[in-house]
Scaffold this motif. Structure first.
Motif, PDB file in Angstrom:
ATOM      1  N   THR A 167       1.438   3.064 -41.819  1.00 13.47           N
ATOM      2  CA  THR A 167       2.631   3.658 -42.232  1.00 13.47           C
ATOM      3  C   THR A 167       2.131   5.271 -41.215  1.00 13.47           C
ATOM      4  N   ARG A 168       3.355   5.857 -41.486  1.00 19.09           N
ATOM      5  CA  ARG A 168       3.022   7.465 -41.255  1.00 19.09           C
ATOM      6  C   ARG A 168       2.054   8.109 -41.745  1.00 19.09           C
ATOM      7  N   PHE A 169       2.113   8.219 -42.900  1.00 22.46           N
ATOM      8  CA  PHE A 169       0.853   8.609 -43.735  1.00 22.46           C
ATOM      9  C   PHE A 169      -0.695   8.092 -43.489  1.00 22.46           C
ATOM     10  N   THR A 170      -1.055   6.312 -42.756  1.00 18.31           N
ATOM     11  CA  THR A 170      -1.645   5.657 -42.695  1.00 18.31           C
ATOM     12  C   THR A 170      -2.105   6.244 -41.073  1.00 18.31           C
ATOM     13  N   ALA A 171      -1.281   6.216 -40.102  1.00 19.45           N
ATOM     14  CA  ALA A 171      -1.584   6.995 -38.749  1.00 19.45           C
ATOM     15  C   ALA A 171      -2.100   7.891 -39.203  1.00 19.45           C
ATOM     16  N   ALA A 172      -1.908   9.180 -39.905  1.00 21.46           N
ATOM     17  CA  ALA A 172      -1.616  10.210 -39.899  1.00 21.46           C
ATOM     18  C   ALA A 172      -3.488  10.341 -40.660  1.00 21.46           C
ATOM     19  N   VAL A 173      -3.844   9.589 -41.741  1.00 23.00           N
ATOM     20  CA  VAL A 173      -5.332   9.639 -42.451  1.00 23.00           C
ATOM     21  C   VAL A 173      -5.983   8.984 -41.190  1.00 23.00           C
ATOM     22  N   LEU A 174      -5.937   7.739 -40.333  1.00 19.32           N
ATOM     23  CA  LEU A 174      -6.499   7.211 -39.550  1.00 19.32           C
ATOM     24  C   LEU A 174      -6.871   8.589 -37.990  1.00 19.32           C
TER      25      LEU A 174
END
Length: 333
Positions: A167-174
């Protein structure tokens, strides 16, 4: 005595002895303090600037302090603050764990591991984190809508939907975490190299394995070098997380911008965001100070004083000066 000296002229020691024998005191030394006008001028200029800044904060109505007080704990802002903290914590966890692994790989005698760690660091430090955010947000365009997991170049056992998994949040964390791992690897590597090699050799001679030497001997001593830049990276990550707004993650900066377009009040919401960032930066700085103080126990006998101890010391020094001034006045009277 030198040949050119006048034999009738007494030595200084003889003069002091003679004056002491006569019962007279030697002349008191008159200490003249060094005058530093530059310090007073700089202090006066800074004080004037500080007063001007404080006056602007209090009397400039454009700050909208009444609106700041109203919106500081607005539910949308508070929710965005929690997202910012989650991004910071998750990204730093990935960065610290990945940084330690990369540093160990970089220092390994295995050329494949060392080269892979160097290539990782070279790539992620060489590309902007904003580009990496956009890349992870569009990862489905590279790997497809589904990602299969199984034997390399063989059968796949299960598939995951790319858009629902990353997701967008996961992409930001990665993006933030993997980028941070490259910088943390250099910090950890510098800390490991700061420890004397003789300690590792002594531990190896006792039969300790390399992993245990790293965990029990090298890393605890390297923490004195690792902690300060790690704290700096954590504070930087707190602010760098604002870049996640580019891919649609509603964090503190994005929530402030949305509120500005809704209420048409820019400065108060900028002040709200700044206050939240300053608050968490202060908390992180205090935590970093006490962690540094803890790991400094083995390197110095005298630990650095805590802020409370500094305050008590300054208060005691002020009392001593007041007592000295009072005694001087009484003596002059």
């Amino acid at each position: 005595m030198s040949e050119n000296a006048d034999p009738s002229e007494p030595y200084a020691a003889d003069a002091d002895t003679a004056s002491a024998a006569a019962g007279t005191r030697p002349a008191a030394i008159r200490a003249v303090p060094v005058r530093r006008p530059g310090r007073w001028i700089a202090a006066a200029v800074l004080l004037v600037l500080l007063v001007m800044f404080g006056h602007m904060l209090v009397f400039n109505k454009n700050f909208g302090w009444d609106l700041v007080k109203q919106w500081l704990f607005w539910h949308t802002i508070v929710q965005a603050v929690l997202v910012t903290l989650e991004l910071t914590v998750y990204a730093m966890l990935i960065g610290i764990v990945g940084g330690v692994l990369l540093a160990v790989m970089r220092l390994s005698s295995n050329p494949v591991s060392s080269s892979a760690a160097w290539a990782y660091t070279w790539f992620f430090r060489g590309t902007p984190v904003l580009v990496q955010l956009l890349f992870w947000n569009n990862i489905a365009a590279l790997v497809g809508q589904e990602v299969g997991f199984g034997i390399p170049f063989g059968p796949e056992f299960f598939h995951l939907d790319t858009n629902s998994t990353i997701t967008r949040f996961t992409a930001a964390v990665l993006a933030l975490g993997l980028n941070e791992a490259a910088y943390m690897s250099e910090i950890v590597r510098a800390g490991i190299l700061s420890v004397d090699e003789g300690q590792s050799e002594a531990a190896a001679s006792l039969g300790m394995r390399r992993a245990k030497i790293m965990r029990r001997i090298v890393l605890p001593q390297a923490m004195r070098v690792i902690i300060p830049p790690t704290g700096n990276e954590t504070i930087s990550m707190l602010k760098t997380s604002s870049l996640a707004s580019v891919i649609g993650v509603v964090e503190l900066t994005d929530a402030s911008e949305s509120a500005i377009h809704l209420y048409f009040k820019a400065i108060p919401f900028y002040v709200v965001a700044s206050l939240w960032y300053l608050f968490f930066t202060t908390v992180l700085s205090i935590g970093q100070y006490y962690i540094e103080r803890r790991y400094a126990r083995g390197s110095s006998r005298d630990l650095p004083p805590t802020p409370f101890q500094k305050l008590m010391k300054a208060n005691l020094s002020l009392r001593r000066r007041r007592t000295s001034w009072t005694d001087t006045r009484e003596a002059l009277r």
